[in-house]
Scaffold this motif. Structure first.
Motif, PDB file in Angstrom:
ATOM      1  N   PRO A 182      35.417  34.711  85.181  1.00 56.98           N
ATOM      2  CA  PRO A 182      36.464  35.443  84.455  1.00 56.98           C
ATOM      3  C   PRO A 182      36.972  34.631  83.267  1.00 56.98           C
ATOM      4  O   PRO A 182      36.969  33.388  83.293  1.00 56.98           O
ATOM      5  CB  PRO A 182      37.566  35.622  85.513  1.00 56.98           C
ATOM      6  N   ASP A 183      37.420  35.312  82.220  1.00 60.18           N
ATOM      7  CA  ASP A 183      37.951  34.591  81.070  1.00 60.18           C
ATOM      8  C   ASP A 183      39.332  34.020  81.412  1.00 60.18           C
ATOM      9  O   ASP A 183      39.913  34.308  82.463  1.00 60.18           O
ATOM     10  CB  ASP A 183      38.002  35.474  79.826  1.00 60.18           C
ATOM     11  N   LYS A 184      39.846  33.202  80.501  1.00 62.23           N
ATOM     12  CA  LYS A 184      41.096  32.493  80.786  1.00 62.23           C
ATOM     13  C   LYS A 184      42.279  33.434  80.940  1.00 62.23           C
ATOM     14  O   LYS A 184      43.178  33.183  81.754  1.00 62.23           O
ATOM     15  CB  LYS A 184      41.368  31.474  79.681  1.00 62.23           C
ATOM     16  N   GLU A 185      42.272  34.509  80.170  1.00 56.47           N
ATOM     17  CA  GLU A 185      43.381  35.460  80.279  1.00 56.47           C
ATOM     18  C   GLU A 185      43.407  36.096  81.667  1.00 56.47           C
ATOM     19  O   GLU A 185      44.480  36.260  82.275  1.00 56.47           O
ATOM     20  CB  GLU A 185      43.256  36.538  79.204  1.00 56.47           C
ATOM     21  N   ALA A 186      42.232  36.445  82.186  1.00 61.58           N
ATOM     22  CA  ALA A 186      42.166  37.037  83.513  1.00 61.58           C
ATOM     23  C   ALA A 186      42.588  36.048  84.582  1.00 61.58           C
ATOM     24  O   ALA A 186      43.265  36.414  85.563  1.00 61.58           O
ATOM     25  CB  ALA A 186      40.752  37.552  83.798  1.00 61.58           C
ATOM     26  N   LEU A 187      42.217  34.776  84.410  1.00 60.19           N
ATOM     27  CA  LEU A 187      42.601  33.757  85.383  1.00 60.19           C
ATOM     28  C   LEU A 187      44.112  33.496  85.336  1.00 60.19           C
ATOM     29  O   LEU A 187      44.746  33.280  86.373  1.00 60.19           O
ATOM     30  CB  LEU A 187      41.829  32.469  85.128  1.00 60.19           C
ATOM     31  N   GLU A 188      44.684  33.518  84.146  1.00 67.71           N
ATOM     32  CA  GLU A 188      46.131  33.349  84.035  1.00 67.71           C
ATOM     33  C   GLU A 188      46.862  34.505  84.704  1.00 67.71           C
ATOM     34  O   GLU A 188      47.877  34.304  85.388  1.00 67.71           O
ATOM     35  CB  GLU A 188      46.525  33.240  82.562  1.00 67.71           C
ATOM     36  N   ALA A 189      46.358  35.711  84.513  1.00 66.14           N
ATOM     37  CA  ALA A 189      46.977  36.870  85.155  1.00 66.14           C
ATOM     38  C   ALA A 189      46.885  36.757  86.671  1.00 66.14           C
ATOM     39  O   ALA A 189      47.826  37.116  87.395  1.00 66.14           O
ATOM     40  CB  ALA A 189      46.303  38.153  84.675  1.00 66.14           C
ATOM     41  N   TYR A 190      45.757  36.255  87.162  1.00 72.66           N
ATOM     42  CA  TYR A 190      45.600  36.068  88.608  1.00 72.66           C
ATOM     43  C   TYR A 190      46.616  35.055  89.133  1.00 72.66           C
ATOM     44  O   TYR A 190      47.242  35.267  90.179  1.00 72.66           O
ATOM     45  CB  TYR A 190      44.180  35.601  88.910  1.00 72.66           C
ATOM     46  N   ASP A 191      46.790  33.943  88.412  1.00 73.50           N
ATOM     47  CA  ASP A 191      47.731  32.917  88.847  1.00 73.50           C
ATOM     48  C   ASP A 191      49.171  33.414  88.826  1.00 73.50           C
ATOM     49  O   ASP A 191      49.990  33.051  89.687  1.00 73.50           O
ATOM     50  CB  ASP A 191      47.609  31.676  87.956  1.00 73.50           C
ATOM     51  N   GLU A 192      49.498  34.246  87.849  1.00 76.38           N
ATOM     52  CA  GLU A 192      50.881  34.680  87.683  1.00 76.38           C
ATOM     53  C   GLU A 192      51.233  35.892  88.536  1.00 76.38           C
ATOM     54  O   GLU A 192      52.349  35.989  89.063  1.00 76.38           O
ATOM     55  CB  GLU A 192      51.147  34.992  86.205  1.00 76.38           C
ATOM     56  N   THR A 193      50.286  36.831  88.677  1.00 81.28           N
ATOM     57  CA  THR A 193      50.605  38.087  89.353  1.00 81.28           C
ATOM     58  C   THR A 193      49.750  38.357  90.589  1.00 81.28           C
ATOM     59  O   THR A 193      50.045  39.280  91.346  1.00 81.28           O
ATOM     60  CB  THR A 193      50.435  39.268  88.381  1.00 81.28           C
ATOM     61  N   GLY A 194      48.684  37.584  90.759  1.00 85.80           N
ATOM     62  CA  GLY A 194      47.780  37.852  91.872  1.00 85.80           C
ATOM     63  C   GLY A 194      46.768  38.944  91.578  1.00 85.80           C
ATOM     64  O   GLY A 194      45.993  39.339  92.454  1.00 85.80           O
ATOM     65  N   GLU A 195      46.773  39.447  90.344  1.00 83.30           N
ATOM     66  CA  GLU A 195      45.824  40.492  89.975  1.00 83.30           C
ATOM     67  C   GLU A 195      44.407  39.913  89.942  1.00 83.30           C
ATOM     68  O   GLU A 195      44.111  39.022  89.148  1.00 83.30           O
ATOM     69  CB  GLU A 195      46.182  41.064  88.608  1.00 83.30           C
ATOM     70  N   THR A 196      43.530  40.412  90.793  1.00 83.12           N
ATOM     71  CA  THR A 196      42.182  39.873  90.916  1.00 83.12           C
ATOM     72  C   THR A 196      41.263  40.456  89.848  1.00 83.12           C
ATOM     73  O   THR A 196      41.153  41.672  89.723  1.00 83.12           O
ATOM     74  CB  THR A 196      41.604  40.190  92.307  1.00 83.12           C
ATOM     75  N   PRO A 197      40.618  39.602  89.072  1.00 83.77           N
ATOM     76  CA  PRO A 197      39.699  40.131  88.049  1.00 83.77           C
ATOM     77  C   PRO A 197      38.445  40.721  88.674  1.00 83.77           C
ATOM     78  O   PRO A 197      38.101  40.432  89.828  1.00 83.77           O
ATOM     79  CB  PRO A 197      39.365  38.891  87.204  1.00 83.77           C
ATOM     80  N   ASP A 198      37.767  41.524  87.902  1.00 84.02           N
ATOM     81  CA  ASP A 198      36.521  42.153  88.350  1.00 84.02           C
ATOM     82  C   ASP A 198      35.523  41.076  88.754  1.00 84.02           C
ATOM     83  O   ASP A 198      35.298  40.122  88.022  1.00 84.02           O
ATOM     84  CB  ASP A 198      35.962  43.008  87.205  1.00 84.02           C
ATOM     85  N   ARG A 199      34.951  41.239  89.925  1.00 87.10           N
ATOM     86  CA  ARG A 199      33.948  40.297  90.415  1.00 87.10           C
ATOM     87  C   ARG A 199      32.592  40.688  89.835  1.00 87.10           C
ATOM     88  O   ARG A 199      32.068  41.775  90.119  1.00 87.10           O
ATOM     89  CB  ARG A 199      33.920  40.348  91.939  1.00 87.10           C
ATOM     90  N   ARG A 200      32.023  39.786  89.013  1.00 90.70           N
ATOM     91  CA  ARG A 200      30.798  40.119  88.303  1.00 90.70           C
ATOM     92  C   ARG A 200      29.737  39.040  88.496  1.00 90.70           C
ATOM     93  O   ARG A 200      30.056  37.864  88.679  1.00 90.70           O
ATOM     94  CB  ARG A 200      31.074  40.305  86.801  1.00 90.70           C
ATOM     95  N   ALA A 201      28.498  39.468  88.384  1.00 88.56           N
ATOM     96  CA  ALA A 201      27.353  38.567  88.466  1.00 88.56           C
ATOM     97  C   ALA A 201      26.591  38.614  87.144  1.00 88.56           C
ATOM     98  O   ALA A 201      26.297  39.697  86.627  1.00 88.56           O
ATOM     99  CB  ALA A 201      26.432  38.946  89.615  1.00 88.56           C
ATOM    100  N   ARG A 202      26.290  37.441  86.612  1.00 89.68           N
ATOM    101  CA  ARG A 202      25.464  37.362  85.399  1.00 89.68           C
ATOM    102  C   ARG A 202      24.035  37.090  85.830  1.00 89.68           C
ATOM    103  O   ARG A 202      23.761  36.171  86.604  1.00 89.68           O
ATOM    104  CB  ARG A 202      25.972  36.252  84.479  1.00 89.68           C
ATOM    105  N   THR A 203      23.113  37.874  85.314  1.00 89.75           N
ATOM    106  CA  THR A 203      21.716  37.813  85.740  1.00 89.75           C
ATOM    107  C   THR A 203      20.809  37.611  84.538  1.00 89.75           C
ATOM    108  O   THR A 203      21.019  38.211  83.485  1.00 89.75           O
ATOM    109  CB  THR A 203      21.318  39.117  86.464  1.00 89.75           C
ATOM    110  N   VAL A 204      19.815  36.754  84.706  1.00 84.44           N
ATOM    111  CA  VAL A 204      18.792  36.542  83.680  1.00 84.44           C
ATOM    112  C   VAL A 204      17.446  36.915  84.283  1.00 84.44           C
ATOM    113  O   VAL A 204      17.053  36.385  85.333  1.00 84.44           O
ATOM    114  CB  VAL A 204      18.777  35.094  83.175  1.00 84.44           C
TER     115      VAL A 204
END
Length: 683
Positions: free
Chosen positions: A48-70
């Protein structure tokens, strides 16, 4: 000795679980046609990007769980990047990366060796060296790089450059490195898994085409010394750390432990709690070894092509080994498994990939007062988070040390087997290499490790300074840099010098080399936060042993591994600037990564600052390196600089207080300076 295993914790930065990896591949192949014979090079957490991680730390809002594939679609010669949302059960991004060659998969290494050994032209070249049973040979596929590829081999194809060695028998392993079949070079198309060209320059000596000796280093093959007494680390009360999933706490330190196939060990959210109130002060958001370059300096046609980029070309995390109790770590250990994927998209769990343990490291601090005949001594203990990767013939040990004085040491240990080639009986490599055994040449080479440190001192923003010693001119013009010239600030004796602090305000200004003669280091500061002395809080990056890149500035090595040009780089944080030689360095002609990004000469004042430190090792081989290289140790440090109001190590208890008593035989010193053993002897 106690071992611990912890299940996966629920946090946005936790690596993907085996179930998530296989689910991601199932979603991908359900929604998209990846090609029947395609290789799944990589499935890992799309962080997750930093904004999403900050939101998680502050509000507990969990960012979308994603997988990067090559994915490498060999039939169509395409490299595909896809992002799979595990929460949405859908492919949310799909990109054909034009001209990119992803890192080489282990499955490709295995198939490449089998392909080469089935080739008749290669077999004939082996037999010309007097080898009757070609099954005894082993083939190491090297990345092909960009230069030193035959003109009639299409560089746009997915290539490997195979080197051949002879084993004592079909069942023996790396003992074959003692007998290189020098002169045989096999170029393989990994997409089609077919030999494109066999080049045979011939053996260095027709009469003696192979070195005369085998190698012996295994326990059953060596007469072991018998005068070594047992050494055991005993922690009867267990360790001092606390582990909850991937979250780690120890002696004020807080961090999260992660993993990627490309980098191996990754540490997140490194911070320090210094006042016991539960508030953790941030230091580093993300830290890892982001790339390597290992250029060989010889002019010889058989070795000059070598320049392994083990992180980007091979996925060094995928080459990690399972660590062993009592061998790789001592004492009370905690292990984390590394969850990766196979080329078929299935989960591959490497047990015990990351080791956590504590170790004694000598004296932390000591004070003896001759007037009162009292002394205070504290032992230094450090926390070790480590992993080991076996990359072909070399083994690399990566240790991240955390100390009780709030400093960090990043260490690499190099061991394993030298990359060697055969020479004629009377040949002298003459500085381009050294003889390590009869007819066995170890070419001169260097190792460069680039560490990406996403700094965040006291929640940022941060600025960067160079600090080094400067002398003061002798005579009436000699002045104190902190004030105006007067009788007090002249330097008539020539003894005066001071620490010059220079702010590095742009990417171009930050490109720097070490200068140990000036005591040069770099300081990352938060100019919006102060300690009680009114100084901006910060951490300093202190170089250890290092070396300048010896390759020509216009060489292919420097083009492809441009990060080795400087020891320090700094950039403002960008989500897509993760790897110093670019996303896809395999077969790339060069110029990507740090050299390209920093052309913009972006501002570094009060920024979300990323520091990139290049640690260099010079290896002039020697007979003492054979058959196994004793570990060569190189490191750098991060030390607090005005981050605290006083020494954070002052509250470390003496040994007798930790043990609960003065233990005879331990030499525990009491607060009054008396030694328990000495008193017992007097009685």
């Amino acid at each position: 000795m106690a071992l611990e295993h912890t299940p996966v914790a629920d946090h946005p930065l936790d690596p993907l679980s085996p179930e998530e990896i296989e689910t991601a591949y199932e979603i991908l192949t359900r929604e998209r046609n990846v090609g029947e014979d395609s290789l799944c090079i990589k499935i890992e957490l799309d962080e997750p990007d930093k904004e999403a991680l900050e939101a998680y730390d502050e509000t507990g809002e969990t960012p979308d769980r994603r997988a990067r594939t090559v994915i490498r679609n060999g039939a169509e010669r395409k490299t595909i990047e896809a992002t799979v949302s595990l929460d949405e059960d859908a492919v949310v991004a799909w990109e054909h990366v034009e001209g990119a060659q992803p890192s080489i998969a282990i499955e490709e290494f295995i198939a490449c060796e089998e392909t080469v050994k089935a080739n008749e032209e290669w077999q004939e070249a082996v037999e010309r060296r007097g080898v009757e049973n070609t099954d005894r040979a082993m083939v190491d596929p090297w990345s092909a790089g960009h230069e030193f590829i035959p003109e009639d081999v299409d560089r746009s194809k997915r290539l490997a450059h195979g080197l051949t060695f002879l084993r004592p028998s079909e069942d023996d392993g790396d003992e074959g490195y003692a007998k290189p079949l020098t002169g045989i070079h096999t170029f393989v198309d990994l997409d089609r898994m077919e030999v494109l060209k066999v080049v045979d320059y011939g053996p260095p000596d027709e009469d003696q085409p192979l070195p005369p000796e085998w190698m012996a280093y295994r326990e059953d093959d060596v007469d072991l010394r018998e005068d070594l007494a047992a050494y055991n680390v005993d922690q009867p009360d267990g360790p001092s750390w606390s582990v909850d999933g991937h979250k780690l706490e120890w002696q004020g330190w807080h961090m999260r432990v992660g993993w990627t196939q490309r980098e191996g060990l990754v540490l997140y959210d490194i911070g320090y709690e210094d006042d016991g109130d539960g508030e953790v002060r941030s230091i580093i958001d993300r830290a890892s070894c982001a790339e390597m370059s290992v250029p060989y300096g010889t002019t010889d046609v058989n070795d000059r092509f070598k320049n392994a980029m083990d992180v980007g070309e091979y996925n060094i995390g995928r080459l990690a080994k399972s660590l062993t109790n009592g061998c790789d770590c001592l004492g009370h250990m905690h292990y984390w498994d590394a969850v990766m994927n196979t080329a078929d998209g299935e989960a591959n769990v490497l047990e015990n990939a990351i080791c956590l343990h504590e170790e004694d490291n000598g004296t932390l601090w000591e004070r003896s007062d001759w007037r009162t005949e009292s002394d205070e001594v504290r032992r230094r203990r450090r926390l070790v988070v480590s992993f080991v990767a076996a990359v072909g013939n070399y083994d690399y040990i990566f240790n991240w040390y955390f100390y009780q004085d709030a400093s960090i040491e990043v260490e690499v240990r190099l061991t394993g087997i030298d990359s060697v080639s055969t020479v004629a009986p009377d040949e002298d490599p003459s500085g381009y290499g050294e003889l390590v055994a009869p007819q066995l040449n170890g070419p001169i080479h260097q190792h460069f490790f680039n560490f990406r440190l996403d700094m965040n001192v006291d929640d940022g923003p941060n600025s960067l300074y160079r600090v080094e010693n400067r002398t003061v001119p002798v005579g009436p013009d000699g002045t104190d840099p902190m004030g105006e010239a007067d009788d007090r600030t002249h330097n008539p004796g020539g003894n005066a010098f001071y620490a010059k602090r220079e702010k590095l305000t742009s990417e171009e200004a930050a490109k720097d080399l070490i200068d140990p003669l000036k005591g040069r280091y770099w300081q990352i500061v938060n100019e919006n936060a102060e300690n009680r002395l009114g100084r901006p809080t910060g951490y300093r990056l202190v170089p250890g042993g290092n070396v300048e890149a010896a390759v020509h500035p216009d060489s292919s090595v420097m083009d492809r591994s441009g990060f080795i040009r400087y020891h320090l780089w700094a950039t403002p944080f960008r989500e897509d600037e993760r790897f110093p030689a670019g996303r896809y360095p395999n077969q790339h002609p060069g110029g990507a990564g740090l050299p390209a990004w920093t052309e913009a000469d972006r501002d570094l004042e009060d920024e979300d600052l990323v520091c990139w430190y290049t640690l260099g090792v010079n290896h002039v081989t020697r007979p003492e390196d054979w058959p196994i290289l004793p570990v060569q140790v190189y490191s750098f440090k991060l030390q607090p600089d005005n981050f605290f109001d006083e020494s954070p190590a002052i509250d470390v208890p003496p040994q007798h207080a930790i043990e609960g008593q003065d233990v005879p035989g331990h030499g525990a010193c009491g607060a009054d300076g008396t030694d328990a053993d000495a008193e017992a002897d007097d009685d």
